[in-house]
Design an enzyme around this catalytic site. Structure first.
Site, mmCIF file in Angstrom:
data_model
loop_
_atom_site.group_PDB
_atom_site.id
_atom_site.type_symbol
_atom_site.label_atom_id
_atom_site.label_comp_id
_atom_site.label_asym_id
_atom_site.label_seq_id
_atom_site.Cartn_x
_atom_site.Cartn_y
_atom_site.Cartn_z
ATOM 1 N N PRO A 147 0.815 -1.214 0.000
ATOM 2 C CA PRO A 147 0.000 0.000 0.000
ATOM 3 C C PRO A 147 0.858 1.278 0.000
ATOM 4 O O PRO A 147 0.386 2.338 -0.371
ATOM 5 C CB PRO A 147 -0.803 -0.093 1.305
ATOM 6 C CG PRO A 147 -0.645 -1.483 1.794
ATOM 7 C CD PRO A 147 0.622 -2.027 1.208
ATOM 8 N N ARG A 187 -0.330 -9.301 -21.132
ATOM 9 C CA ARG A 187 -1.014 -8.959 -22.392
ATOM 10 C C ARG A 187 -0.197 -8.024 -23.268
ATOM 11 O O ARG A 187 -0.541 -7.810 -24.425
ATOM 12 C CB ARG A 187 -2.423 -8.426 -22.124
ATOM 13 C CG ARG A 187 -2.478 -7.169 -21.297
ATOM 14 C CD ARG A 187 -3.892 -6.869 -20.854
ATOM 15 N NE ARG A 187 -4.800 -6.646 -21.973
ATOM 16 C CZ ARG A 187 -4.767 -5.575 -22.758
ATOM 17 N NH1 ARG A 187 -3.886 -4.629 -22.536
ATOM 18 N NH2 ARG A 187 -5.618 -5.443 -23.748
ATOM 19 N N GLU A 246 0.118 -7.151 8.683
ATOM 20 C CA GLU A 246 0.209 -5.680 8.652
ATOM 21 C C GLU A 246 1.311 -5.177 7.726
ATOM 22 O O GLU A 246 1.312 -4.027 7.297
ATOM 23 C CB GLU A 246 0.421 -5.128 10.062
ATOM 24 C CG GLU A 246 -0.839 -5.109 10.911
ATOM 25 C CD GLU A 246 -1.987 -4.382 10.229
ATOM 26 O OE1 GLU A 246 -1.868 -3.167 9.994
ATOM 27 O OE2 GLU A 246 -3.006 -5.027 9.926
ATOM 28 N N ASP A 305 -5.179 0.213 -29.036
ATOM 29 C CA ASP A 305 -4.741 0.826 -27.790
ATOM 30 C C ASP A 305 -3.945 2.100 -28.063
ATOM 31 O O ASP A 305 -4.017 3.050 -27.301
ATOM 32 C CB ASP A 305 -3.888 -0.155 -26.967
ATOM 33 C CG ASP A 305 -4.756 -1.227 -26.309
ATOM 34 O OD1 ASP A 305 -5.986 -1.101 -26.366
ATOM 35 O OD2 ASP A 305 -4.187 -2.173 -25.752
HETATM 36 C C1 9D3 Z 1 -5.774 -2.037 7.542
HETATM 37 C C2 9D3 Z 1 -4.319 -2.272 7.658
HETATM 38 N N1 9D3 Z 1 -3.589 -1.046 7.342
HETATM 39 C C3 9D3 Z 1 -3.339 -0.313 8.597
HETATM 40 C C4 9D3 Z 1 -3.432 1.146 8.411
HETATM 41 C C5 9D3 Z 1 -2.314 -1.311 6.698
HETATM 42 C C6 9D3 Z 1 -2.360 -2.323 5.623
HETATM 43 C C7 9D3 Z 1 -1.519 -3.409 5.662
HETATM 44 C C8 9D3 Z 1 -1.548 -4.354 4.657
HETATM 45 C C9 9D3 Z 1 -3.219 -2.196 4.541
HETATM 46 C C10 9D3 Z 1 -3.245 -3.167 3.529
HETATM 47 C C11 9D3 Z 1 -2.401 -4.240 3.614
HETATM 48 C C12 9D3 Z 1 -2.423 -5.266 2.539
HETATM 49 N N2 9D3 Z 1 -2.367 -4.666 1.202
HETATM 50 C C13 9D3 Z 1 -1.405 -4.947 0.328
HETATM 51 O O1 9D3 Z 1 -0.547 -5.746 0.613
HETATM 52 C C14 9D3 Z 1 -1.373 -4.255 -0.950
HETATM 53 C C15 9D3 Z 1 -2.239 -3.258 -1.511
HETATM 54 C C16 9D3 Z 1 -3.418 -2.608 -1.023
HETATM 55 O O2 9D3 Z 1 -3.942 -2.852 0.086
HETATM 56 N N3 9D3 Z 1 -4.010 -1.669 -1.821
HETATM 57 C C17 9D3 Z 1 -3.529 -1.348 -3.049
HETATM 58 N N4 9D3 Z 1 -2.429 -1.905 -3.543
HETATM 59 C C18 9D3 Z 1 -1.809 -2.848 -2.773
HETATM 60 S S1 9D3 Z 1 -0.420 -3.666 -3.205
HETATM 61 C C19 9D3 Z 1 -0.360 -4.539 -1.821
#
Ligand code: 9D3
Length: 250
Positions: free
Chosen positions: A88, A152, A115, A167
């Protein structure tokens, strides 16, 4: 191209290689898609790969040991590769990223769960990517999106080469509307021009509707494309027609 996905859910990730365009890329040997389970690199008899966060707080943290060992095993198996962590906190994955990654000989995609990953594993990661501002339960669905978008773009993967050409015709724009049979459906007709057989007129109509849809729904995309003279004229005409309709409607 070779892609190895490191995950706690290999069977989930393998599904992306069984269907559609990615399935065909795998079948034809254009893509070698493999998975590797972090659990096989656990350093304890319970096969655990997570532990409680130092400093306290909710949730669990993925251990650095199994993650880094899995990355090292993957890189050895592939003969070297760019290592991408799905996170994230990553940079936004875009079509530009997909194009860039499609030129790599090999990729390792590291999917976090819990987490997050122990920060000390960051040293083996080349780049962190996110697929958008929403919360997933882990990196697997993001990795599957990356595999799909990259596969792709591999030469010959689409089979229908026209799709790739289309595209570029509308690069950076939303798509134009599509119609197929029947010609009249629940009282709604197909736009006349699409039945005309006038290929130049069809092309102009599609380009104008692509530009119009982008202007209406994703104006931010227009800031990032340079319109040529024809596109500029078609969009201006679309906007004028739109404003005409608005005046009629109110
Ligand atoms: C609710 C947990 N969050 C605390 C503030 C942190 C969190 C940890 C792990 C939020 C999401 C995740 C798991 N997500 C991913 O590993 C992830 C992800 C995503 O959640 N959204 C967009 N792209 C990606 S790429 C990997």
């Amino acid at each position: 191209m070779k892609i190895e996905v490191l995950t706690l859910f290999p069977e989930l990730v393998e599904q992306v290689g069984r269907y559609g365009i990615v399935g065909r890329a795998v079948e034809s040997g254009k893509l070698a898609l493999t998975t590797r389970n972090f659990r096989d690199f656990s350093e304890n008899k319970w096969r655990r790969v997570d532990d409680r966060p130092y400093g306290g707080g909710p949730g669990m943290v993925m251990n650095a040991g199994p993650a880094v060992a899995a990355v090292e095993a993957a890189k050895a198996a592939l003969g070297g590769a760019k290592v991408i962590a799905l996170s994230p906190q990553g940079e936004r994955f875009t079509q530009d990223w997909a194009k860039r990654l499609a030129r790599e000989p090999a990729l390792v995609l590291l999917c976090g769960r819990y987490e997050g990953l122990d920060e000390r594993a960051a040293a083996v990661v080349d780049v962190e990517l996110s697929v958008g501002d929403f919360v997933l339960s882990g990196g697997e669905l993001a990795a599957m999106a990356v595999v799909d978008a990259v596969a792709r773009l591999l030469p010959g993967a689409l089979g229908d080469e026209q799709s790739a050409e289309n595209d570029s015709f509308s690069a950076g724009l939303l798509d134009h509307p599509h119609f197929t049979r029947p010609e009249l459906w629940r009282g709604e007709a197909v736009p006349e021009v699409l039945l005309s057989g006038d290929h130049a007129a069809v092309r102009r109509w599609r380009l104008q509707r692509a530009l119009g849809a982008t202007w209406l729904k994703r104006p931010d995309l227009l800031d990032r494309v340079e319109l040529d003279k024809e596109q500029d004229a078609l969009l201006r005409e679309f906007i004028a027609q739109q404003q005409q309709k608005e005046r009629g409607g109110t």
